[in-house]
Design a protein around this motif. Structure first.
Motif, PDB file in Angstrom:
ATOM      1  N   LYS A 204      -1.787   1.739 -49.607  1.00  0.00           N
ATOM      2  CA  LYS A 204      -1.369   1.414 -50.967  1.00  0.00           C
ATOM      3  C   LYS A 204      -2.274   0.311 -51.521  1.00  0.00           C
TER       4      LYS A 204
ATOM      5  N   LYS B  99      -0.190   2.111 -57.680  1.00  0.00           N
ATOM      6  CA  LYS B  99      -0.303   3.086 -56.601  1.00  0.00           C
ATOM      7  C   LYS B  99       1.094   3.392 -56.068  1.00  0.00           C
ATOM      8  N   GLY B 100       1.287   4.632 -55.630  1.00  0.00           N
ATOM      9  CA  GLY B 100       2.597   5.023 -55.130  1.00  0.00           C
ATOM     10  C   GLY B 100       2.851   4.497 -53.722  1.00  0.00           C
ATOM     11  N   ASN B 101       4.145   4.363 -53.391  1.00  0.00           N
ATOM     12  CA  ASN B 101       4.505   3.951 -52.039  1.00  0.00           C
ATOM     13  C   ASN B 101       4.213   5.056 -51.037  1.00  0.00           C
TER      14      ASN B 101
ATOM     15  N   MET C 210       1.694   6.706 -50.261  1.00  0.00           N
ATOM     16  CA  MET C 210       0.959   7.849 -50.785  1.00  0.00           C
ATOM     17  C   MET C 210      -0.523   7.744 -50.451  1.00  0.00           C
TER      18      MET C 210
ATOM     19  N   PRO D 203      -2.325   7.100 -56.875  1.00  0.00           N
ATOM     20  CA  PRO D 203      -1.454   6.474 -57.867  1.00  0.00           C
ATOM     21  C   PRO D 203      -0.169   7.253 -58.044  1.00  0.00           C
ATOM     22  N   ASP D 204       0.786   6.556 -58.601  1.00  0.00           N
ATOM     23  CA  ASP D 204       2.051   7.148 -58.984  1.00  0.00           C
ATOM     24  C   ASP D 204       1.749   8.351 -59.888  1.00  0.00           C
TER      25      ASP D 204
ATOM     26  N   LYS E 178       3.305   9.915 -62.059  1.00  0.00           N
ATOM     27  CA  LYS E 178       3.860   9.910 -63.416  1.00  0.00           C
ATOM     28  C   LYS E 178       2.964   9.179 -64.416  1.00  0.00           C
TER      29      LYS E 178
END
Lengths: 523, 218
Positions: free
Chosen positions: A124, A158-160, A162, A166-167, A169
């Motif tokens: 992350k 950034k997504g958890n 992942m 990145p997130d 959405k």
């Protein structure tokens, strides 16, 4: 009388001359004024990225954004790919080891211990996409994450777990159209939250620094000059100045106070002389963790306790975790006085697979080198993070456990709560032997304190160190410091001599007084 | 047969009292820097101590000049002659109202014990204090560009010598203050150092004679 007047006049003249000679030089004040002036004018970007057609399309993957960036900023990605932010390791010369590669890949810390085997979660904070495990190739230029540093909308995240993606959405197109010089938010999202929470690691870098007041940090204070990280941590070809000694070993590429303030910033030459042996930070950062607590102790040995078969957490009044089933017990601290060590810019690290020579003493994971007699050393403030972490008592090696997995059954401690299995899997991941036995050893990590510089009037005073009781640097005993140190023989003998003098005078005086009285009576 | 004679000339008195004041002030600030007590505050103590130290060194330069141009330096040549008698006086005679064993004259205004003590102060203690004090002020750590020859690696020797000298000076000061009272009358010495004049026995002729001898020697 004339002579007396001449003598007095000459004496007064001489003293005045000496005083003028010793008076502070007014020019020195101008140094800070010039800096204030320089940083009062904020630079404006010369281009408006929202006008570029290449950035206006809908991006399906973050890699497409990187490719779009590269159409103008050709070859910038190669600079990033040469940096520690990308490689997570650097080539360094370490005395006794030679030239080695050191970084998150092989250094062990006493927080979440190590990256190996846990990439999916740790990535992350990698400036790339897709670092799922150690097979990640560091050669694909499109995996460079430009936005995490250059997003100026403060929306990129950034997504958890992942692997650095990145997130999903996020509105990548909008972000790509609003890029610029990194701000505190860009750096802070990773550097304030290292170790799995706010202010866990550094102590002087945490979320209050997104918008600090001058009282917290005189440089970055929004009510002051509002400096950004990159104003001091300048970069040449994406190689950013500044070192974090949890991972770095060599005295190079450091970001220093002197680069702006020079080596003689004070009016007083006595204070300027201190700079030879005392780092600026020592006096100018009297306390750290001024707003939120920082983690001071971590005991892994209590991890794994379950309530009704489920992991649980306990918090203190400030909301800090004091116990987590996945990580063990913690102690936190706020408004802390730093500890002080000699430091010459070089460090030695415990690296994966090193043998622990003495398991009875706390093992220092990143030893900061230096001493009074070393001409390159200065006294610096540090946070010392103390922990108890797993090691193999047979092979005398720190254990890199498998901590993270997305599901149970893979041996991850955070899912299965089984130290034995987590150690087995973890050590196998890093190709190291594991005897099957687990014990816990005390370890220490040293974190130089460089931020949360206080305002002028709250710096340390002379007496904070130059004192016999509670000197800030009472532990640094390898030199003589006026006010703190004295020679016992000289001081005790001296006190004796003075007492004997008084006693002698008292006796002599009494005898004289008596004998003169006698004589008066006789008369 | 006694006469009021000018025994301490104006510069001599100025130098003496200035020196007394400076030594007292240097001791007061110095022992604060040493960590013995807190009064001015460490930072102020250092500043004041340094200024007073410059004053003291300038005074020394003037005093050295005066002593050599007037020939008064000869007063301080130590002698072992009558030293036992002088000791006996302070230890025994003084209680029996005995006379001072040595006669105070303009040419020889110091008794043998004074000569020895002051010689020790001027040739040993003060030089140690000045030299160690200058090193304290001007030492440079080797890595700082400065005068290479006064690079030092440790303040310890400098610090310890400076402290030891200071203690000797304080012990001297205390004894000196007490011995003021041991003149012909308890106040005659103090008066002499304030006004310059003291009643000296049979001084009339010798005074003139001595000043002539002194002048001829220069």
């Amino acid at each position: 009388m004339k002579k007396v007047f001449i003598a007095i006049t000459l004496f007064v003249l001489a003293v005045t001359a000496a005083a003028i000679f010793l008076m502070p030089n007014q020019q020195d004040q101008n140094k800070v004024d010039k800096l204030r002036e320089k940083y009062s004018t904020k630079t404006k970007s010369s281009v408006d990225h929202s006008k570029f057609e290449t950035l206006k399309k809908d991006f399906n993957t973050p890699q497409e954004v990187t490719a779009a960036c590269n159409t103008c900023h050709t070859d910038r990605h190669t600079e990033v790919m040469n940096s520690s932010h990308w490689n997570w390791e650097r080539q360094e010369y370490v005395k006794g080891r030679g030239i080695i590669s050191i970084g998150k890949k092989n250094a062990i810390n006493n927080f979440c211990i190590g990256v190996e085997g846990n990439e999916q979660s740790c990535a992350k904070c990698h400036i790339g996409f897709g670092m799922t495990d150690k097979t990640f190739t560091f050669t694909d230029q499109n995996n460079v994450d430009c936005l995490v540093c250059h997003d100026n909308t403060e929306t990129y995240a950034k997504g958890n777990e992942m692997s650095g993606y990145p997130d999903p959405k996020l509105h990548l197109s909008n972000i790509a159209q609003h890029v610029g010089k990194p701000k505190r938010t860009n750096c802070g999202v990773c550097h304030f939250f290292g170790g799995g929470g706010n202010n866990v690691k550094h102590g002087d870098l945490e979320k209050s620094m997104f918008e600090p007041k001058k009282i917290v940090d005189v440089h970055m204070g929004t009510d002051g000059k509002n400096l950004q990280c990159v104003d001091c941590h300048t970069a040449e070809k994406h190689n950013i100045l500044g070192k974090v000694y949890s991972l770095s070993s060599m005295n190079r590429d450091r970001s220093t106070c002197e680069q702006c303030h020079t080596e003689s910033p004070h009016k007083s030459s006595v204070l300027n002389e201190h700079n030879v042996k005392v780092a600026c930070q020592t006096c100018h950062i009297p306390v750290y963790a001024k707003v939120n607590s920082t983690k001071m102790e971590w005991d892994w040995s209590t991890a794994g306790k379950l309530k009704d078969g489920k992991p649980y957490e306990e918090d203190d009044a400030d909301g800090n975790h004091t116990y987590l089933s996945i990580k063990g017990s913690f102690k936190w601290g706020k408004n802390l006085k730093p500890e002080y060590v000699w430091f010459n810019g070089n460090a030695q690290h415990y690296l994966l697979g090193d043998t622990i020579s003495d398991t009875t003493k706390p093992l220092v994971l990143n030893k900061l080198l230096g001493s009074y007699n070393d001409r390159d050393s200065k006294i610096i403030p540090v946070k010392i993070h103390r922990a108890k972490q797993p090691y193999d008592p047979v092979n005398k090696m720190l254990i890199q456990p498998k901590l993270f997995a997305s599901k149970t059954g893979e041996g991850a401690l955070w899912k299965d709560f089984d130290w034995q299995r987590a150690s087995e899997v973890g050590m196998k991941d890093v190709d190291l032997p594991f005897s099957g036995q687990i014990a816990f050893i005390r370890t220490e990590m040293y974190w130089p304190i460089n931020h949360m510089v206080s305002q002028k009037d709250s710096t340390l005073k002379c007496i904070d160190c130059h004192t016999r009781t509670d000197s800030r640097i009472a532990n640094l005993k390898d030199f003589y410091m006026p006010g703190r140190d004295y020679n016992k023989i000289v001081d005790y003998t001296g006190t004796g001599i003075i007492l004997v003098t008084f006693l002698g005078i008292a006796i002599h005086g009494t005898l004289r007084f008596r004998s003169s009285k006698k004589r008066n009576i006789k008369k | 047969m006694s006469k009021n004679v000018l025994i301490y000339k104006s510069f001599e008195r100025f130098w003496h009292w200035m020196q007394a004041l400076l030594i007292f002030f240097l001791a007061a600030t110095g022992f604060e820097i040493h960590g013995t007590y807190t009064f001015f505050g460490f930072e102020n103590a250092v500043t004041y101590h340094n200024i007073a130290a410059y004053g003291f060194m300038i005074l020394i330069v003037f005093a050295v000049f005066w002593h050599f141009t007037t020939g008064e330096w000869r007063q301080y040549i130590p002698t072992l002659e009558h030293i036992r008698a002088q000791l006996n006086y302070y230890l025994f005679g003084i209680f029996k109202n005995a006379h001072h064993p040595t006669k105070k004259t303009v040419l020889s205004k110091l008794n043998p014990l004074q000569k020895l003590t002051y010689f020790g102060l001027k040739m040993l203690v003060i030089p140690i204090m000045v030299i160690s004090g200058l090193l304290y002020m001007f030492y440079r750590y080797p890595q700082n560009q400065g005068v290479e020859s006064i690079n030092i690696d440790s303040l310890e020797i400098v610090g310890v010598l400076h402290t030891a000298g200071a203690i000797m000076l304080v012990a001297f000061l205390i004894t000196h203050l007490y011995l003021i009272t041991t003149g012909e009358t308890p106040t005659s010495n103090l008066k002499a150092m304030l006004t310059g004049y003291e009643e000296l026995e049979g001084e009339e002729e010798t005074a003139v004679e001595n000043s002539e001898t002194l002048n001829s020697k220069i």
